[in-house]
Design a protein around this motif. Structure first.
Motif, short mmCIF file in Angstrom:
data_model
loop_
_atom_site.label_atom_id
_atom_site.label_comp_id
_atom_site.label_asym_id
_atom_site.label_seq_id
_atom_site.Cartn_x
_atom_site.Cartn_y
_atom_site.Cartn_z
N VAL A 55 -71.05 -93.89 5.62
CA VAL A 55 -70.86 -93.15 4.37
C VAL A 55 -71.37 -93.99 3.21
O VAL A 55 -71.54 -95.20 3.32
CB VAL A 55 -69.37 -92.75 4.12
N ASP A 56 -71.60 -93.33 2.08
CA ASP A 56 -72.09 -94.00 0.87
C ASP A 56 -71.19 -93.61 -0.29
O ASP A 56 -70.91 -92.43 -0.50
CB ASP A 56 -73.52 -93.57 0.59
N LYS A 57 -70.73 -94.63 -1.02
CA LYS A 57 -69.86 -94.38 -2.18
C LYS A 57 -70.51 -94.80 -3.49
O LYS A 57 -69.88 -94.82 -4.52
CB LYS A 57 -68.53 -95.13 -2.02
N ALA A 64 -71.73 -88.60 3.37
CA ALA A 64 -72.24 -89.10 4.65
C ALA A 64 -73.67 -89.61 4.44
O ALA A 64 -74.47 -88.95 3.78
CB ALA A 64 -72.21 -88.00 5.69
N VAL A 65 -73.98 -90.77 5.00
CA VAL A 65 -75.34 -91.30 4.96
C VAL A 65 -76.21 -90.36 5.79
O VAL A 65 -75.82 -89.94 6.88
CB VAL A 65 -75.40 -92.73 5.54
N GLU A 66 -77.37 -90.01 5.26
CA GLU A 66 -78.27 -89.11 5.98
C GLU A 66 -79.58 -89.78 6.31
O GLU A 66 -80.11 -90.57 5.53
CB GLU A 66 -78.52 -87.84 5.14
N TRP A 67 -80.09 -89.46 7.48
CA TRP A 67 -81.41 -89.88 7.93
C TRP A 67 -82.17 -88.58 8.11
O TRP A 67 -81.86 -87.81 9.03
CB TRP A 67 -81.30 -90.65 9.24
N ASN A 71 -76.74 -86.51 9.54
CA ASN A 71 -75.88 -87.67 9.32
C ASN A 71 -75.33 -88.17 10.65
O ASN A 71 -75.62 -87.61 11.71
CB ASN A 71 -74.75 -87.31 8.33
N PHE A 72 -74.52 -89.21 10.59
CA PHE A 72 -73.95 -89.82 11.79
C PHE A 72 -73.27 -88.80 12.69
O PHE A 72 -73.48 -88.76 13.90
CB PHE A 72 -72.95 -90.91 11.38
N HIS A 96 -68.11 -98.38 6.07
CA HIS A 96 -68.44 -98.66 7.47
C HIS A 96 -67.33 -98.20 8.40
O HIS A 96 -66.22 -97.91 7.96
CB HIS A 96 -68.66 -100.17 7.65
N TRP A 97 -67.63 -98.23 9.70
CA TRP A 97 -66.66 -97.83 10.72
C TRP A 97 -67.04 -98.50 12.02
O TRP A 97 -68.21 -98.74 12.29
CB TRP A 97 -66.70 -96.31 10.89
N CYS A 98 -66.06 -98.81 12.86
CA CYS A 98 -66.34 -99.35 14.19
C CYS A 98 -66.78 -98.19 15.07
O CYS A 98 -65.95 -97.37 15.49
CB CYS A 98 -65.10 -100.01 14.78
N ILE A 99 -68.07 -98.10 15.31
CA ILE A 99 -68.58 -96.98 16.10
C ILE A 99 -68.81 -97.40 17.54
O ILE A 99 -68.93 -98.59 17.85
CB ILE A 99 -69.87 -96.35 15.49
N CYS A 100 -68.85 -96.42 18.42
CA CYS A 100 -69.06 -96.67 19.85
C CYS A 100 -70.44 -97.27 20.10
O CYS A 100 -71.39 -96.99 19.36
CB CYS A 100 -68.98 -95.37 20.63
N MET A 101 -70.53 -98.05 21.16
CA MET A 101 -71.83 -98.58 21.54
C MET A 101 -72.78 -97.44 21.89
O MET A 101 -73.96 -97.51 21.57
CB MET A 101 -71.68 -99.57 22.69
N TRP A 102 -72.28 -96.37 22.54
CA TRP A 102 -73.15 -95.24 22.87
C TRP A 102 -73.65 -94.56 21.60
O TRP A 102 -74.79 -94.12 21.55
CB TRP A 102 -72.49 -94.25 23.82
N ALA A 103 -72.77 -94.47 20.57
CA ALA A 103 -73.20 -93.85 19.30
C ALA A 103 -74.25 -94.72 18.62
O ALA A 103 -75.21 -94.20 18.04
CB ALA A 103 -71.99 -93.64 18.39
N THR A 104 -74.09 -96.03 18.72
CA THR A 104 -75.07 -96.96 18.16
C THR A 104 -76.41 -96.76 18.86
O THR A 104 -77.46 -96.67 18.21
CB THR A 104 -74.60 -98.41 18.31
N ALA A 105 -76.38 -96.69 20.19
CA ALA A 105 -77.61 -96.48 20.96
C ALA A 105 -78.27 -95.17 20.56
O ALA A 105 -79.49 -95.10 20.39
CB ALA A 105 -77.29 -96.49 22.46
#
Length: 163
Positions: A55-57, A64-67, A71-72, A96-105
């Motif tokens: 996210v962006d504040k 939500a951060v967008e690409w 977004n995520f 920030h947030w602790c995201i899953c390794m699968w989500a990171t991949a």
């Protein structure tokens, strides 16, 4: 047994010795009023090990951060769980947030390593580097994610500190 013990010793001591102690992930609170783990670090589950900006504040609002146009939550097919307000306004407010390794991949695969904002100091780098894959879901039809690109990305973005 001997191999497993050697690997465990490596992971616990030698392999992680060069990285400084893990810092809290700014925004992590698992959405609970008092926080799930109380220390906001990405080391409590077998998968939530990467501290990423989702996210962006900067505009004074929680967005939500967008690409591109996604977004995520859309990229990882978790729209129904969108917890951006917990990240921005929870007990440990941040972006920030602790995201899953699968989500990171998945993120790295979809938007590229350079576009994923990873907080290296709050990411459990030695743990992620020790994994070969992560899975999404616990049922028999779960999706498995190869972490090769994720590990390469982390090694490039978060190099091991020189001793």
């Amino acid at each position: 047994m001997k191999y497993t013990l050697s690997l465990l010793l490596c992971l616990v001591s030698v392999c992680s010795a060069a990285y400084p102690p893990l810092e809290p992930c700014p925004g992590e609170n698992r959405g609970h009023p008092r926080g799930r783990y109380r220390d906001e670090k990405c080391h409590h589950s077998r998968t939530h090990r990467v501290c990423a900006k989702i996210v962006d504040k900067s505009s004074g609002q929680c967005t939500a951060v967008e690409w591109g146009e996604r977004n995520f939550w859309e990229i990882t097919s978790q729209e129904r769980y969108n917890w951006k307000n917990s990240v921005c306004y929870g007990r440990n407010p941040g972006e920030h947030w602790c995201i899953c390794m699968w989500a990171t991949a998945n993120m790295i695969n979809q938007v590229g390593c350079d576009n994923v904002d990873i907080n290296c100091a709050a990411t459990d780098i030695p743990y992620v580097l020790s994994r070969m894959e992560d899975s999404r879901g616990r049922c028999s039809g779960s999706t498995r994610w190869d972490l090769k690109e994720t590990k390469e990305c982390l090694q490039r973005k978060c190099p091991e500190p020189e001793s």
